[in-house]
Motif scaffolding. Structure first.
Motif, short mmCIF file in Angstrom:
data_model
loop_
_atom_site.label_atom_id
_atom_site.label_comp_id
_atom_site.label_asym_id
_atom_site.label_seq_id
_atom_site.Cartn_x
_atom_site.Cartn_y
_atom_site.Cartn_z
N PHE A 31 69.87 132.68 59.34
CA PHE A 31 69.41 133.82 58.86
C PHE A 31 68.46 133.48 57.91
CE2 PHE A 31 69.36 137.88 56.14
CZ PHE A 31 69.33 138.64 56.92
N TYR A 50 75.01 127.32 56.82
CA TYR A 50 73.58 127.92 56.82
C TYR A 50 72.72 127.03 56.93
CZ TYR A 50 75.64 132.74 56.05
OH TYR A 50 76.27 133.85 56.07
N ALA B 147 72.07 135.47 51.82
CA ALA B 147 72.14 135.75 53.28
C ALA B 147 73.16 136.53 53.98
CB ALA B 147 71.78 134.55 53.87
N MET B 148 74.48 136.36 53.52
CA MET B 148 75.68 136.86 53.86
C MET B 148 75.53 138.49 53.55
SD MET B 148 79.58 136.36 52.43
CE MET B 148 79.11 137.44 51.14
N ALA B 150 72.89 140.20 52.77
CA ALA B 150 71.58 140.97 53.23
C ALA B 150 72.09 141.17 54.65
CB ALA B 150 70.47 139.84 52.87
N ALA B 151 72.60 140.44 55.21
CA ALA B 151 73.18 140.61 56.86
C ALA B 151 74.12 141.74 57.13
CB ALA B 151 73.56 139.31 57.52
#
Lengths: 80, 371
Positions: A31, A50, B147-148, B150-151
């Protein structure tokens, strides 16, 4: 904890990649790498599952050597 | 072309260094490499390498750990955290759980995780429970956490966020009367995400030589040489000795996601106090996933003795700020070891005390940081 581990991408499916480092396989989330063109065979720095940066194969191999060395020293109980 | 460690050592030894020079690092990974490679013993004796604020677990507020324990003890909650957090002690009376690990032994559902993805997977697997992700970390770790978020997070997942920014702690030291260092090794993977330019203020505003380093002995020695050379020549700048990985502006997408999900706020560092603009907090749009909002009234710190403080006798706060070396703490190696840690710096893999102990530095008698 602020340490990324180099891994090689073996397979990409959307934001999920399968990666490998010295025989260890992990699911890695891409991501944070949306702006990078990534393909199987590429190397990335992975932190808490990540990818945070694309790196060269030379850089990946030098980091792997370093981690082996650090582990070896710790197992021996250090230098001091 | 890159040079080997022996080359950089020769370069360092060729300098005319007479003054005692203190070089601080602000990354547990750097300190681990320095200690495990034995770099202190090969450098000229005038050079001191000082571990500074490089351990987010060590400065995670005691109140946050206490709240995590109280939440975990609730019937319907599963608490997940990176493994290091589980043994960080809080100040409670004997008989009460003083770590997450003890709360788990007392029946709380607490699970160590290695990735935010595991928190997502768990929340999906237990839809009738609420999962709280207790997340401490610096920018490198907070980008994946952002990111977690936002996803997209499951409804039954919330964040107890104790994320911190690295540079404001350095800025606070530099603005104090006694910064305690003459050169700065800027962190490698924080800079990978945020860009080397984040450290530009150190040479520009404080005239302190600064070099971003990687984690190999060569990269660290190249950074030390750069800093010492800058001191000798009087030409101070931001050098990047990890250019194969760190760019000047970093991972733009990761920075955008951090900004979209978090705002930056004044934040408490355990044993240190409030550092301006040094903490991440969830943006209002994510209030439904903010454990601080959802469980705002579950804890009362006013009735607790030593709330917020380091454990009694523990000198972690001064270790974190580079004021003393780990083994200058009177508990080091005596009451405090990795097997039975008293303070967070001996708990965390990134804590200077833990790293020195792992590196075989067992004697609690080595020199303190000179004033």
């Amino acid at each position: 904890m602020c340490l990324g581990i180099p891994m090689q991408i073996t397979d990409i499916n959307g934001y999920n990649a399968r990666c490998e480092a010295k025989g260890v396989r992990r699911e890695v989330n891409l991501f944070l790498m949306q702006d990078a063109a990534l393909a199987p065979g590429d190397f990335v720095l992975v932190h808490v599952g990540y990818a945070i940066q694309k790196i060269s194969e030379v850089e990946a191999r030098s980091s792997w050597e370093l981690f082996d060395e650090v582990l070896r020293v710790q197992e021996q109980g250090g230098y001091a | 072309m890159s040079h080997d460690a022996a080359y950089w050592l020769r370069q360092i030894r060729s300098l005319h260094l007479t003054q005692r020079t203190r070089i601080m690092n602000v990354c547990g990974g750097h300190e681990r490499s320095i200690t495990m490679a034995g770099l202190r013993s090969v450098l000229p004796s005038t050079i001191e390498l000082i571990p500074g604020p490089g351990c987010p677990v060590c400065v995670c507020p005691e109140e946050d750990v206490y709240q995590a324990i109280q939440l975990a003890l609730q019937e319907n909650i599963i608490l997940v955290a990176f493994g290091d957090m589980l043994r960080v002690p809080v100040n409670v009376p004997k008989g009460e759980a003083h770590t997450l690990e003890q709360a788990r032994a007392a029946g709380a559902d607490i699970r160590p995780i290695a990735s935010p993805q595991e928190a997502i997977a768990l929340a999906h697997a237990v839809p009738d429970k609420h999962v709280v992700f207790f997340a401490a970390g610096f920018e490198t770790t907070m980008a994946p956490v952002a990111a977690m978020v936002a996803a997209g997070m499951p409804e039954n997942l919330s964040l107890l966020l104790s994320g911190r920014l690295t540079w404001p702690a350095v800025a606070m030291l530099l603005a104090s009367d006694t910064p305690g260092f003459h050169g700065l090794v800027a962190p490698g993977h924080v800079s990978t995400v945020m860009g080397a330019q984040e450290w530009e203020f150190v040479p520009q505003h404080y005239h302190i030589p600064t070099a971003v380093a990687g984690f190999t002995a060569e990269s660290l020695l190249a950074a030390f040489y750069s800093i010492l050379r800058q001191l000798e020549s009087g030409k101070v700048f931001l050098d990047n000795c990890y250019g194969t990985v760190v760019s000047n502006t970093g991972n733009h997408r990761a920075q955008e996601i951090l900004q979209d999900v978090f705002s930056v706020t004044d934040a408490n560092w355990r044993g240190v106090g409030i550092i301006p603009a040094s903490g991440f907090t969830l943006q209002a749009a994510y209030r439904a996933h903010d454990a601080r909002v959802l469980f705002a009234h579950t804890v009362d710190h006013t009735q607790r003795k030593r709330a917020g403080a380091m454990p009694p006798g523990c000198d972690c706060a001064r270790v974190v700020l580079g004021r003393i070396y780990p083994n200058a703490c009177r508990l080091y190696g005596r009451a405090c070891t990795p097997r039975n840690p008293v303070g967070p710096c001996m708990v965390s893999e990134e804590g200077a005390c833990r790293i020195w102990w792992s590196g075989g530095l067992r004697a609690p008698t080595a020199p303190t940081v000179s004033a």
